[in-house]
Design a protein around this motif. Structure first.
Motif, PDB file in Angstrom:
ATOM      1  N   LYS A   1      -4.692   4.758  -5.500  1.00 43.38           N
ATOM      2  CA  LYS A   1      -4.113   5.291  -4.322  1.00 43.38           C
ATOM      3  C   LYS A   1      -2.463   5.591  -4.387  1.00 43.38           C
ATOM      4  O   LYS A   1      -1.896   6.609  -4.244  1.00 43.38           O
ATOM      5  N   VAL A   2      -1.845   4.387  -4.748  1.00 42.52           N
ATOM      6  CA  VAL A   2      -0.553   4.312  -5.118  1.00 42.52           C
ATOM      7  C   VAL A   2      -0.214   5.250  -6.208  1.00 42.52           C
ATOM      8  O   VAL A   2       0.864   6.121  -6.079  1.00 42.52           O
TER       9      VAL A   2
ATOM     10  N   GLY B   1       2.356  12.663  -6.666  1.00 43.97           N
ATOM     11  CA  GLY B   1       2.291  14.085  -5.876  1.00 43.97           C
ATOM     12  C   GLY B   1       3.828  14.148  -5.624  1.00 43.97           C
ATOM     13  O   GLY B   1       4.109  15.190  -4.889  1.00 43.97           O
ATOM     14  N   ILE B   2       4.642  13.280  -5.793  1.00 48.16           N
ATOM     15  CA  ILE B   2       6.233  13.225  -5.659  1.00 48.16           C
ATOM     16  C   ILE B   2       6.942  14.271  -6.680  1.00 48.16           C
ATOM     17  O   ILE B   2       6.621  14.105  -7.864  1.00 48.16           O
TER      18      ILE B   2
ATOM     19  N   GLU C   1      -1.702   8.142  -7.161  1.00 48.40           N
ATOM     20  CA  GLU C   1      -2.157   9.334  -6.984  1.00 48.40           C
ATOM     21  C   GLU C   1      -0.648  10.080  -5.933  1.00 48.40           C
ATOM     22  O   GLU C   1      -0.196  11.035  -5.823  1.00 48.40           O
ATOM     23  N   GLU C   2      -0.466   9.040  -5.040  1.00 49.41           N
ATOM     24  CA  GLU C   2       0.648   9.351  -4.264  1.00 49.41           C
ATOM     25  C   GLU C   2       1.945   9.403  -4.885  1.00 49.41           C
ATOM     26  O   GLU C   2       2.687  10.512  -4.743  1.00 49.41           O
TER      27      GLU C   2
ATOM     28  N   ARG D   1      10.231   7.473  -0.491  1.00 51.16           N
ATOM     29  CA  ARG D   1      10.367   8.660  -1.171  1.00 51.16           C
ATOM     30  C   ARG D   1      11.981   8.846  -1.696  1.00 51.16           C
ATOM     31  O   ARG D   1      12.247   9.228  -2.802  1.00 51.16           O
TER      32      ARG D   1
ATOM     33  N   LEU E   1       5.714   3.064   0.102  1.00 51.56           N
ATOM     34  CA  LEU E   1       6.647   3.939  -0.622  1.00 51.56           C
ATOM     35  C   LEU E   1       7.538   4.802  -0.067  1.00 51.56           C
ATOM     36  O   LEU E   1       7.228   5.808   0.615  1.00 51.56           O
TER      37      LEU E   1
ATOM     38  N   ASP F   1       0.786  -1.147   0.019  1.00 56.81           N
ATOM     39  CA  ASP F   1       0.184   0.023   0.078  1.00 56.81           C
ATOM     40  C   ASP F   1       0.814   1.454   0.065  1.00 56.81           C
ATOM     41  O   ASP F   1       2.054   1.290  -0.041  1.00 56.81           O
ATOM     42  N   VAL F   2       0.443   2.395   0.084  1.00 57.03           N
ATOM     43  CA  VAL F   2       0.912   3.707  -0.156  1.00 57.03           C
ATOM     44  C   VAL F   2       2.035   3.713   1.099  1.00 57.03           C
ATOM     45  O   VAL F   2       3.291   4.553   0.877  1.00 57.03           O
ATOM     46  N   SER F   3       1.680   3.171   2.073  1.00 59.18           N
ATOM     47  CA  SER F   3       2.715   3.438   3.476  1.00 59.18           C
ATOM     48  C   SER F   3       4.202   2.558   3.188  1.00 59.18           C
ATOM     49  O   SER F   3       5.155   2.887   3.620  1.00 59.18           O
TER      50      SER F   3
END
Length: 281
Positions: free
Chosen positions: A271-272, A278-279, A274-275, A247, A245, A241-243
């Motif tokens: 969701k992934v 945003g980077i 979208e995250e 950066r 990722l 999940d996004v957690s």
């Protein structure tokens, strides 16, 4: 950051079909006993548990007269019979492509072939396939290196099927080795079209981006296969999940590819993506 999503990706036909059948059973009966987790995604499973899903590992754990569910991986013939005896209703979510492998393996054995199943011997799908083959001439081979040369040479003919989520390359390597061992080899390419399409999509994607993020469960065989392919062609990262990722991992990368296993829901992929978008790079 620019993000490119593989196509096709995410839920396959078999998983969607099985989950739809399970959801309908939960709505109709309130409590359903699934032999093993219906999908390699904790969030989806937790939601279904709240609706009445009960996870069991053995048919004997289903209360007499209960409603049982067989996931897309399928089960052995003996297990299916045990569920039918125990349950008032068996909701069979076996993927049609998996059922085809079961029937092909059984057919090969009835024709006198020693049966080789190319796949992971511990995977529920493979256990179920083996459980449909009568007799004792059925063998599971995960790779070319596991072929029992002396034993296989003693057979006049060998029939081959494959776990639906296996890599095409692994299947070809085993078949190529077997062809040189015995007089007759009959091969059924039972790798699911959806699996092959997803693997090919990852190959194309990896050639077009700086790195690939594979979204899915670490316990999912087809997700791990996608990661293997992406890693063999460049940098790749598996996230559940996004957690997951990090950066820092994306530093110096301008375009990321996203692929997902067959048990990954669309909402998680979105969701992934979208995250990642945003980077800032």
């Amino acid at each position: 950051m620019k993000v490119k999503v593989a196509f096709p990706t995410g839920f396959c036909f078999g998983v969607r079909r099985a989950l739809k059948a399970l959801e309908e059973a939960l709505a109709a009966h309130g409590e359903v006993y699934s032999l093993g987790s219906p999908i390699h995604n904790e969030r989806v499973v937790e939601e279904m548990v709240s609706k009445g899903l009960r996870l069991v590992e053995d048919p004997e754990e289903v209360p007499p007269g209960g409603v049982s569910f067989v996931r897309a991986h399928g089960v052995s013939a003996a297990t299916m019979e045990a569920l039918k005896v125990r349950s008032s209703l068996v909701v069979d979510g076996t993927c049609p492509f998996v059922r085809r492998v079961q029937m092909k393996a059984k057919e090969l054995a009835s024709e006198g072939y020693a049966v080789v199943v190319v796949g992971d011997p511990t995977h529920p799908e493979v256990v179920g396939i083996v459980g449909h083959v009568p007799g004792d001439k059925v063998f599971v081979v995960a790779s070319r290196g596991e072929i029992k040369v002396d034993l296989f040479k003693s057979f006049g003919k060998i029939g081959v099927v494959c776990q639906t989520t296996n890599r095409v390359e692994a299947f070809k390597e085993v078949v190529s080795e077997l062809v040189g061992l015995v007089e007759e080899v009959k091969v059924h390419n039972t790798i699911c079209d959806a699996t092959a399409a997803r693997q090919e999509a990852v190959r194309r994607l990896a050639a077009e981006v700086d790195a690939v993020v594979v979204v899915g469960s670490r316990s999912s065989a087809n997700t791990r296969k996608l990661l293997e392919i992406a890693s063999s062609l460049g940098e790749a990262l598996l996230v559940e999940d996004v957690s997951d990722l990090e950066r820092g991992w994306f530093r110096g990368k301008r375009e990321i590819g996203v692929a997902a296993g067959a048990s990954t829901p669309d909402c998680l992929i979105e969701k992934v993506v979208e995250e990642l978008e945003g980077i800032e790079v």
